[in-house]
Design a protein around this motif. Structure first.
Motif, mmCIF file in Angstrom:
data_model
loop_
_atom_site.group_PDB
_atom_site.id
_atom_site.type_symbol
_atom_site.label_atom_id
_atom_site.label_comp_id
_atom_site.label_asym_id
_atom_site.label_seq_id
_atom_site.Cartn_x
_atom_site.Cartn_y
_atom_site.Cartn_z
ATOM 1 N N THR A 176 0.818 -1.217 0.000
ATOM 2 C CA THR A 176 0.000 0.000 0.000
ATOM 3 C C THR A 176 0.852 1.266 0.000
ATOM 4 O OG1 THR A 176 -0.224 -0.224 2.422
ATOM 5 C CG2 THR A 176 -2.007 -1.092 1.055
ATOM 6 N N MET A 177 2.065 1.213 0.575
ATOM 7 C CA MET A 177 2.974 2.360 0.420
ATOM 8 C C MET A 177 3.348 2.533 -1.041
ATOM 9 S SD MET A 177 5.574 2.799 3.645
ATOM 10 C CE MET A 177 6.351 1.206 3.522
ATOM 11 N N GLY A 178 3.608 1.403 -1.735
ATOM 12 C CA GLY A 178 3.886 1.468 -3.164
ATOM 13 C C GLY A 178 2.685 1.962 -3.951
ATOM 14 N N MET A 179 1.499 1.560 -3.511
ATOM 15 C CA MET A 179 0.264 2.009 -4.149
ATOM 16 C C MET A 179 0.109 3.521 -3.997
ATOM 17 S SD MET A 179 -3.512 0.531 -3.253
ATOM 18 C CE MET A 179 -4.997 1.159 -4.037
ATOM 19 N N GLN A 180 0.333 4.027 -2.808
ATOM 20 C CA GLN A 180 0.218 5.466 -2.559
ATOM 21 C C GLN A 180 1.229 6.247 -3.385
ATOM 22 O OE1 GLN A 180 -0.314 7.490 1.536
ATOM 23 N NE2 GLN A 180 1.877 7.572 1.200
ATOM 24 N N THR A 181 2.482 5.779 -3.387
ATOM 25 C CA THR A 181 3.527 6.483 -4.124
ATOM 26 C C THR A 181 3.340 6.356 -5.626
ATOM 27 O OG1 THR A 181 5.097 6.103 -2.310
ATOM 28 C CG2 THR A 181 6.024 6.670 -4.456
ATOM 29 N N GLY A 182 3.015 5.136 -6.094
ATOM 30 C CA GLY A 182 2.892 4.899 -7.529
ATOM 31 C C GLY A 182 1.758 5.671 -8.164
ATOM 32 N N PHE A 183 0.590 5.647 -7.540
ATOM 33 C CA PHE A 183 -0.549 6.349 -8.131
ATOM 34 C C PHE A 183 -0.412 7.868 -7.990
ATOM 35 C CE2 PHE A 183 -2.721 2.160 -7.504
ATOM 36 C CZ PHE A 183 -2.959 1.924 -8.844
ATOM 37 N N SER A 184 0.273 8.330 -6.936
ATOM 38 C CA SER A 184 0.567 9.767 -6.839
ATOM 39 C C SER A 184 1.475 10.200 -7.983
ATOM 40 C CB SER A 184 1.226 10.089 -5.498
ATOM 41 O OG SER A 184 0.320 9.955 -4.437
ATOM 42 N N PHE A 185 2.436 9.338 -8.315
ATOM 43 C CA PHE A 185 3.343 9.640 -9.430
ATOM 44 C C PHE A 185 2.574 9.700 -10.748
ATOM 45 C CE2 PHE A 185 6.344 8.259 -12.760
ATOM 46 C CZ PHE A 185 7.297 9.261 -12.627
ATOM 47 N N LEU A 186 1.642 8.769 -10.937
ATOM 48 C CA LEU A 186 0.846 8.784 -12.168
ATOM 49 C C LEU A 186 -0.026 10.030 -12.252
ATOM 50 C CD1 LEU A 186 -0.268 5.040 -12.473
ATOM 51 C CD2 LEU A 186 1.495 6.226 -13.777
ATOM 52 N N GLN A 187 -0.452 10.539 -11.119
ATOM 53 C CA GLN A 187 -1.268 11.761 -11.122
ATOM 54 C C GLN A 187 -0.533 12.936 -11.743
ATOM 55 O OE1 GLN A 187 -2.564 11.768 -6.825
ATOM 56 N NE2 GLN A 187 -4.468 12.497 -7.734
ATOM 57 N N THR A 191 -4.008 13.740 -17.694
ATOM 58 C CA THR A 191 -4.378 14.528 -18.876
ATOM 59 C C THR A 191 -5.788 15.097 -18.764
ATOM 60 O OG1 THR A 191 -5.132 12.496 -19.972
ATOM 61 C CG2 THR A 191 -2.856 13.202 -20.376
ATOM 62 N N SER A 192 -6.503 14.733 -17.702
ATOM 63 C CA SER A 192 -7.864 15.239 -17.535
ATOM 64 C C SER A 192 -8.223 15.227 -16.056
ATOM 65 C CB SER A 192 -8.866 14.382 -18.314
ATOM 66 O OG SER A 192 -8.931 13.076 -17.765
ATOM 67 N N TYR A 193 -9.265 15.971 -15.746
ATOM 68 C CA TYR A 193 -9.766 15.994 -14.379
ATOM 69 C C TYR A 193 -10.230 14.604 -13.948
ATOM 70 C CZ TYR A 193 -13.372 16.442 -10.806
ATOM 71 O OH TYR A 193 -14.149 16.257 -9.701
ATOM 72 N N GLU A 194 -10.880 13.878 -14.858
ATOM 73 C CA GLU A 194 -11.394 12.551 -14.540
ATOM 74 C C GLU A 194 -10.257 11.588 -14.200
ATOM 75 O OE1 GLU A 194 -14.353 14.870 -16.584
ATOM 76 O OE2 GLU A 194 -12.286 14.360 -17.155
ATOM 77 N N MET A 195 -9.182 11.633 -14.965
ATOM 78 C CA MET A 195 -8.031 10.763 -14.688
ATOM 79 C C MET A 195 -7.419 11.087 -13.330
ATOM 80 S SD MET A 195 -4.540 10.379 -16.929
ATOM 81 C CE MET A 195 -3.137 9.412 -16.331
ATOM 82 N N PHE A 196 -7.265 12.371 -13.041
ATOM 83 C CA PHE A 196 -6.701 12.793 -11.761
ATOM 84 C C PHE A 196 -7.564 12.298 -10.607
ATOM 85 C CE2 PHE A 196 -6.327 15.709 -8.205
ATOM 86 C CZ PHE A 196 -4.963 15.906 -8.097
ATOM 87 N N SER A 197 -8.880 12.401 -10.736
ATOM 88 C CA SER A 197 -9.784 12.044 -9.648
ATOM 89 C C SER A 197 -9.802 10.550 -9.393
ATOM 90 C CB SER A 197 -11.197 12.537 -9.972
ATOM 91 O OG SER A 197 -11.228 13.949 -10.101
ATOM 92 N N VAL A 198 -9.800 9.738 -10.462
ATOM 93 C CA VAL A 198 -9.784 8.279 -10.289
ATOM 94 C C VAL A 198 -8.498 7.846 -9.586
ATOM 95 C CG1 VAL A 198 -9.663 6.078 -11.513
ATOM 96 C CG2 VAL A 198 -11.322 7.806 -12.221
ATOM 97 N N LEU A 199 -7.386 8.406 -9.990
ATOM 98 C CA LEU A 199 -6.113 8.074 -9.344
ATOM 99 C C LEU A 199 -6.102 8.525 -7.891
ATOM 100 C CD1 LEU A 199 -3.628 9.012 -12.213
ATOM 101 C CD2 LEU A 199 -4.191 6.722 -11.394
ATOM 102 N N PHE A 200 -6.792 9.632 -7.607
ATOM 103 C CA PHE A 200 -6.832 10.141 -6.234
ATOM 104 C C PHE A 200 -7.591 9.178 -5.317
ATOM 105 C CE2 PHE A 200 -7.009 14.456 -3.835
ATOM 106 C CZ PHE A 200 -5.730 14.229 -3.358
ATOM 107 N N VAL A 201 -8.612 8.513 -5.851
ATOM 108 C CA VAL A 201 -9.316 7.495 -5.070
ATOM 109 C C VAL A 201 -8.347 6.386 -4.664
ATOM 110 C CG1 VAL A 201 -11.142 5.748 -5.114
ATOM 111 C CG2 VAL A 201 -11.531 7.982 -6.168
#
Length: 446
Positions: A176-187, A191-201
């Protein structure tokens, strides 16, 4: 089977091994201080008004009068979401008419910001609001982003305990630390608000899950006398350190993508901890993995400079434990009897109240009077004395008295803050930050 604390008492309470685990697990919480409140700056809303394109063919005088004025907080400011019809203004400009003298602007029709917005860069160079124009008709999207993060926190809260019971505290902690760091990096590359929000979940799911896993792992490895310190002065103060670093990063990095990247990279420093932080011996024993648990205890004894017994856990005791009928549990057990049902419902109400108070006030720091970076930093700094006070209360007073008095004090401050005159900025800031830290102390494991 004998009590685990009794069997491992030869290790001592505060040797080098315990200190190492205490500080490493606490330090792993620092990135959580970034992610939990980072949306304050990532989704900051700067001053803005309708853009008037150069192609509008307006004189400088008409361009200066193209945005209607409105009252806000006792001062006159440009409208954020409307402008005068540019076609009409261009016609007036071509005729050489003067605004206010030849033309009554109150009679000119208004139109929405058809050409986008101009944003002030005094506070932020860019945020997700300026990137995707989350203002006016779309101003609900920025708060929704915060809500979606906490949807992830809710989901993570439900599944993190079950996952750590099945796969181990250490595995869930690092995944889950990798999950938090990895998806934050992808954020960063959204390229869109929708992509940012899904990754934020997904970031929210990882954020709460690694927090819970680190908390449980520490309380299971450390001895009785250290657990309260770990759960208050350890985990919580290191969370506050991360929170304090957030406004410092944000002050020097005003663009949201580079800021998010800077907040994400420290998570990579947790990778080497995999080879240092052990699995919970208690969990290993519950899974019948006696040899692995003994290896960890023997290694801990070696680090502490202690010669442990050759046999720590008696295999016969473990066989006797495993031969008993293992009772399965689920979340429904929290509602099975009248007593536990009452406690569960009260706990849910208390946590909802505390979370709304804490995060509501913390996320509102940009709206306080004064500098938003200073307000956020003060909000983080004042958590430290709150945790120290909570630790002292946990050591001296019954839990229910400490909890009720903290909640009463927090509610009283929220009520009486309405009596503070709005022109006394310092008093309002102090009251708001102090009240949020009162709710901070309520979040501790009373």
């Amino acid at each position: 089977m004998r009590d685990y604390d009794e069997v491992t008492a030869f290790l001592g309470e505060w040797g080098p091994f315990q200190r190492l685990i205490f500080f490493l697990l606490s330090a792993s919480i620092i990135p959580n201080g970034f992610n939990g409140i980072s949306v304050v700056f990532l989704a900051g809303v700067p001053e803005h008004q309708c853009r008037v394109p150069a192609s509008a063919n307006l004189s400088s005088e008409w361009r200066n009068h193209s945005i209607p004025r409105q009252m806000q907080d006792g001062r006159e400011v440009p409208s954020k979401c409307r402008r005068y019809q540019l076609a009409a203004l261009a016609n007036f400009s071509a005729q050489g008419l003067v605004p206010g003298r030849d033309v009554n602007l109150s009679q000119v029709e208004l139109e929405p910001c058809l050409d986008g917005w101009e944003y002030s860069r005094d506070t932020y160079l860019s945020t997700i609001v300026t990137e995707w124009d989350l203002v006016c008709e779309d101003d609900w999207k920025a708060p929704l982003t915060t809500s979606l993060f906490f949807v992830g926190v809710l989901v993570g809260s439900f599944i993190s305990g079950q996952l750590s019971d099945k796969f181990g505290r250490k595995n869930v902690l690092f995944v889950t630390m990798g999950m938090q760091t990895g998806f934050s990096f992808l954020q960063v590359f959204s390229t869109s608000y929708e992509m940012f929000s899904v990754l934020f979940v997904l970031v929210g799911m990882g954020q709460i899950s690694n927090y819970v896993a680190a908390f449980v792992l520490g309380t299971e490895i450390l001895g009785k006398s250290v657990r309260i310190i770990f759960s208050t002065l350890g985990v919580c103060i290191f969370y506050a350190i991360g929170y304090m670093l957030l406004p410092l990063f944000a002050y020097f990095i005003r663009g949201w993508r580079m800021l998010l990247l800077a907040l994400t990279l420290p998570g990579l420093l947790c990778i080497p901890l995999w080879w240092v932080i052990p699995e919970s011996p208690r969990w290993l024993l519950s899974q019948g993995r006696l040899k692995e648990a003994e290896v960890i205890i023997q290694k801990a004894a070696k680090i502490n400079g202690i010669v442990g017994p050759s046999i720590i856990f008696d295999p016969l005791e473990l066989q006797d434990l495993n031969s008993r009928k293992q009772q399965s549990h689920s979340i429904l057990d929290l509602l099975r009897t009248q007593n536990i049902r009452t406690i569960t419902i009260m706990s849910i109400i208390l946590w909802m109240t505390i979370s709304v108070g804490y995060f509501g006030l913390s996320l509102d720091t940009p709206n306080l009077h004064g500098d938003s970076y200073v307000n956020c930093f003060l909000s983080a700094v004042i958590e430290v004395p709150a945790y120290i006070i909570a630790w002292l209360l946990l050591r001296t007073l019954p839990r229910r008295y400490s909890m009720s008095s903290a909640l009463f004090l927090g509610g009283s401050v929220l009520l009486f803050i309405q009596l503070v005159p709005p022109d006394i900025d310092t008093a309002l800031i102090v009251a708001n930050t102090s009240d949020s830290r009162i709710y901070t102390s309520c979040q501790l494991p009373w």
